[in-house]
Write a protein that holds these residues in place. Structure first.
Motif, mmCIF file in Angstrom:
data_model
loop_
_atom_site.group_PDB
_atom_site.id
_atom_site.type_symbol
_atom_site.label_atom_id
_atom_site.label_comp_id
_atom_site.label_asym_id
_atom_site.label_seq_id
_atom_site.Cartn_x
_atom_site.Cartn_y
_atom_site.Cartn_z
ATOM 1 N N VAL A 1 39.268 -12.361 -4.358
ATOM 2 C CA VAL A 1 39.229 -11.845 -2.989
ATOM 3 C C VAL A 1 39.860 -10.453 -2.939
ATOM 4 C CG1 VAL A 1 39.307 -14.145 -1.944
ATOM 5 C CG2 VAL A 1 41.452 -12.904 -2.375
ATOM 6 N N SER B 1 42.344 -8.255 -0.595
ATOM 7 C CA SER B 1 43.326 -8.374 0.475
ATOM 8 C C SER B 1 43.352 -7.105 1.309
ATOM 9 C CB SER B 1 44.714 -8.631 -0.105
ATOM 10 O OG SER B 1 45.719 -8.396 0.854
ATOM 11 N N LYS B 2 42.999 -7.210 2.575
ATOM 12 C CA LYS B 2 43.048 -6.056 3.472
ATOM 13 C C LYS B 2 44.478 -5.525 3.577
ATOM 14 C CE LYS B 2 41.556 -4.471 8.050
ATOM 15 N NZ LYS B 2 42.772 -3.706 8.348
ATOM 16 N N LEU C 1 47.983 -14.223 0.000
ATOM 17 C CA LEU C 1 46.552 -14.415 0.280
ATOM 18 C C LEU C 1 46.324 -15.639 1.167
ATOM 19 C CD1 LEU C 1 45.061 -13.634 -3.260
ATOM 20 C CD2 LEU C 1 45.237 -12.106 -1.290
ATOM 21 N N GLU D 1 47.091 -14.680 4.681
ATOM 22 C CA GLU D 1 45.974 -13.915 5.246
ATOM 23 C C GLU D 1 44.755 -14.797 5.532
ATOM 24 O OE1 GLU D 1 44.948 -9.773 4.026
ATOM 25 O OE2 GLU D 1 46.272 -10.218 2.340
ATOM 26 N N LEU E 1 42.793 -16.030 3.189
ATOM 27 C CA LEU E 1 41.725 -15.667 2.260
ATOM 28 C C LEU E 1 41.440 -16.739 1.221
ATOM 29 C CD1 LEU E 1 42.687 -11.920 1.654
ATOM 30 C CD2 LEU E 1 40.839 -12.801 3.075
#
Length: 311
Positions: free
Chosen positions: A100, A102-103, A205, A208, A210
């Motif tokens: 993924v 991560s923003k 993560l 978040e 995700l």
């Protein structure tokens, strides 16, 4: 080929020259690197360490060095149109092991790079002051992370040694000192350090939203893969915890907490991006030694690099 400089490499590169001379020096370096097919990438950790000193007293040597280093860093890795970042360890591990992006991690990297760009355009105190809030956040992150490391070492010592006093572990107890050192050199230690790195990323993560928690089998596979791919930072952690055994090894003094950032920077050692090998430029003897145990010939001192490119 990709070059990544550590913090002191940028500071040493511009040592002894005036701020006005940084731009011509960097233009010369960029031309020499281009002739050899070398592209420089910015390490977010390095940028943080440099920017973190821009709130220091402007009369100090550290402040003056880091102002010039900010200009050198950004010119080396970007221009008015774009900048080139190597993924932070957190960003890289999120993608590599959890699949993924991560923003949060990416936004942090971009904010730091943009701050370096804005300051590099105008090195005056007035311009630097315009970025005070961001610089405060960077400095706070550095300080809080180093404090967390120190507290972690203190907590570990108190749990392991009933007679522990701050920064003095197993004093007069050779049997326990030997047992501790044997553990640091063991496979179990490397497994635990790898699990700590991956868990820290995984927790962020999950917060978040995700990922979900990996199964025990999935996480075990991640740990084994990490151990194979990231030997250099694991070596650096092993060295740090060996030094913790030295009497009076106070993590809060003498830049000992820099091991935290050096370990993160070493995540690039021995790796490549799109088929281009990464060269790490550092004069830190501990980093060189621990990296060379994993991959020889991919770490240069600044003087070696200058000779290599002809600067």
């Amino acid at each position: 080929m990709i070059a990544i400089f550590d913090t002191n490499s940028y500071r040493d590169l511009v040592a002894g020259i005036d701020a006005a001379d940084v731009e011509p020096l960097m233009k010369k370096l960029l031309a020499l690197e281009s002739a050899k097919g070398i592209t420089a990438l910015m390490s977010t950790i390095v940028a943080e360490e440099i920017l973190g000193h821009l709130l220091d007293d402007e009369s100090t040597r550290t402040y003056r060095a880091c102002v010039k280093a900010t200009k050198a860093l950004y010119m080396h890795c970007g221009d008015e149109h774009q900048y080139r970042l190597v993924p932070s360890p957190q960003t890289q591990l999120a993608k590599e092991f959890f699949g993924v992006e991560s923003k949060k991690f990416i936004d942090t990297q971009q904010a730091i790079a943009l701050t370096a760009f804005e300051i590099s355009k105008d090195l005056t105190k007035d311009n630097i002051s315009r970025h005070e809030e961001t610089l405060k956040k960077i400095k706070s992150h550095l300080r809080d992370s180093e404090k967390e490391l120190a507290n972690g070492v203190l907590d570990m010592g108190r749990k392991m040694d009933s007679s522990y006093t701050d920064w003095n572990l197993f004093v007069g107890n050779q049997s326990m000192r030997t047992k501790y050192l044997n553990f640091i050199k063991s496979e179990k230690f490397r497994i635990e350090i790898s699990a700590i790195f991956l868990s820290a990323v995984g927790i962020n993560l999950e917060v978040e939203g995700l990922i979900s928690t990996p199964t025990q089998e999935e996480f075990h596979k991640m740990v084994q893969d990490y151990m194979q791919r990231y030997e250099a930072p694991i070596n650096m952690q092993a060295l740090f915890y060996e030094l913790v055994l030295q009497p009076g090894f106070d993590v809060t003094k003498n830049s000992h907490a820099n091991f935290l950032w050096d370990t993160q920077i070493l995540h690039v050692a021995g790796h490549s991006i799109s088929g281009d090998d990464i060269i790490l430029v550092t004069s830190d003897k501990a980093m060189i030694r621990q990296a060379n145990k994993a991959i020889a010939g991919r770490v240069y001192t600044l003087n070696e690099y200058r000779t290599f490119v002809g600067l």
